[in-house]
Scaffold this motif. Sequence first.
Motif, mmCIF file in Angstrom:
data_model
loop_
_atom_site.group_PDB
_atom_site.id
_atom_site.type_symbol
_atom_site.label_atom_id
_atom_site.label_comp_id
_atom_site.label_asym_id
_atom_site.label_seq_id
_atom_site.Cartn_x
_atom_site.Cartn_y
_atom_site.Cartn_z
ATOM 1 N N TYR A 1 9.209 -7.427 5.983
ATOM 2 C CA TYR A 1 8.214 -7.371 7.306
ATOM 3 C C TYR A 1 8.378 -7.855 8.379
ATOM 4 O O TYR A 1 7.268 -8.170 9.047
ATOM 5 C CB TYR A 1 7.242 -8.668 6.827
ATOM 6 N N ARG A 2 9.428 -7.242 9.245
ATOM 7 C CA ARG A 2 9.779 -7.491 10.380
ATOM 8 C C ARG A 2 10.628 -9.582 11.121
ATOM 9 O O ARG A 2 9.964 -9.827 11.739
ATOM 10 C CB ARG A 2 8.694 -6.891 11.292
ATOM 11 N N ALA B 1 6.983 6.915 16.847
ATOM 12 C CA ALA B 1 6.360 7.497 16.011
ATOM 13 C C ALA B 1 6.178 7.444 14.582
ATOM 14 O O ALA B 1 5.568 6.799 14.062
ATOM 15 C CB ALA B 1 5.780 9.234 15.895
ATOM 16 N N LEU B 2 7.851 7.384 13.915
ATOM 17 C CA LEU B 2 7.762 7.164 12.446
ATOM 18 C C LEU B 2 7.311 5.322 12.263
ATOM 19 O O LEU B 2 7.373 4.919 11.585
ATOM 20 C CB LEU B 2 9.445 7.925 12.471
ATOM 21 N N LEU B 3 8.615 5.180 13.748
ATOM 22 C CA LEU B 3 8.178 3.603 13.271
ATOM 23 C C LEU B 3 6.713 2.659 13.475
ATOM 24 O O LEU B 3 6.270 1.717 12.831
ATOM 25 C CB LEU B 3 8.830 3.063 14.171
ATOM 26 N N GLY B 4 5.976 3.499 14.188
ATOM 27 C CA GLY B 4 4.099 3.323 13.846
ATOM 28 C C GLY B 4 4.249 3.778 12.231
ATOM 29 O O GLY B 4 2.656 2.886 11.628
ATOM 30 N N ASP C 1 4.901 0.896 9.686
ATOM 31 C CA ASP C 1 3.718 -0.825 10.424
ATOM 32 C C ASP C 1 3.196 -0.572 9.285
ATOM 33 O O ASP C 1 2.419 -1.482 8.941
ATOM 34 C CB ASP C 1 3.835 -0.939 11.937
ATOM 35 N N ASP C 2 2.147 1.019 9.653
ATOM 36 C CA ASP C 2 0.937 1.776 8.768
ATOM 37 C C ASP C 2 1.232 1.179 7.206
ATOM 38 O O ASP C 2 0.702 0.578 6.596
ATOM 39 C CB ASP C 2 0.722 2.770 8.879
ATOM 40 N N ARG D 1 1.370 -2.864 6.756
ATOM 41 C CA ARG D 1 0.259 -2.936 6.594
ATOM 42 C C ARG D 1 -0.359 -2.738 5.479
ATOM 43 O O ARG D 1 -0.917 -4.037 5.032
ATOM 44 C CB ARG D 1 -0.574 -2.396 7.850
ATOM 45 N N ARG D 2 -0.156 -1.932 4.623
ATOM 46 C CA ARG D 2 -1.068 -1.797 3.390
ATOM 47 C C ARG D 2 0.431 -2.796 2.465
ATOM 48 O O ARG D 2 -0.395 -3.412 1.259
ATOM 49 C CB ARG D 2 -0.843 -0.410 2.500
ATOM 50 N N ALA D 3 1.046 -2.748 2.304
ATOM 51 C CA ALA D 3 2.219 -3.893 1.696
ATOM 52 C C ALA D 3 1.714 -4.786 1.840
ATOM 53 O O ALA D 3 1.498 -5.661 0.964
ATOM 54 C CB ALA D 3 3.306 -4.139 1.407
#
Length: 294
Positions: A117-118, A197-200, A203-204, A207-209
Amino acid sequence: MPGPDSAESRLPALLNGASAVVTPSPWWRRGAVSSAVGAVGLFSADVAGSGDVWGVGGAALVALAVGLAHRGRPPRRRYPHLGRALAAWRSAGATPAQLEILDEAHRIRALTPPVGYRDRRTVINPLADAFAVFTSPAWRDPWLADHQLTIDPVAEAAEVIDHVHRVTALLAEVRAAAATVPPRSAARRTYTDYERALLGALDDGLRRARALSAYRGEVARLARLLEVSRALPQAEAFADRVLDVVSESARQDLAARHLDDSRVQLRELESGLREITDLLTTTPELPVAPRRPQ
């Protein structure tokens, strides 16, 4: 069907209702039943003495019925990637379709590098969150269904795993391709834009996880609340039994008092009997006769 080491994911197809297990046509089983019925008829004719040819035909139909029944039998479902988790999910009530999704999700998760989760401390684990929700008594409570709050935790975890797998796999390819071009070239800048773009997109998925993990926490809190709310009715259900025992104890107290009174009476009776026994066993002293004058 992709092999165990294939990076191709079958999760989207499975989530859309596809299955790797192909159900055989029902006509195979119907043909087996018809052949068995025909074999019974031929054997009956053979017993009646109509000729040996009927017995041979009956044996041939029996062999045909066995072959057709074997052809029409659904193949056995195998879940090699679930491992020890298979028994836990089955005991929790997972359907064969859910087990197939979970098996593929375990395979894809094993091919995906750990993603956190960063915060450099916590690694996402949607399957653990899904199992906690799936086995929670609160999630199966009718109250959730009445309020339309139920979800499919298996599908949620599978979609998270599939998204993270596809993003991380493509991100690895982009970084590998970027390493082969000059640092300040237009191609390198293009690959950098792809990576951003892939890192974004990653992140999506995170967020769902995180939302699934938060849902797990809410379900756990609801389970504790339901347990507390049901504790009072369960305690009140003991009222009649407790009253029965208490009334029985009052009767026992009265019986104990009666026994004490009887014990006192026995003691008084014993004392009276002892006095009577002493009187009967003691030799009375007779008075001395007076001397006569001489």
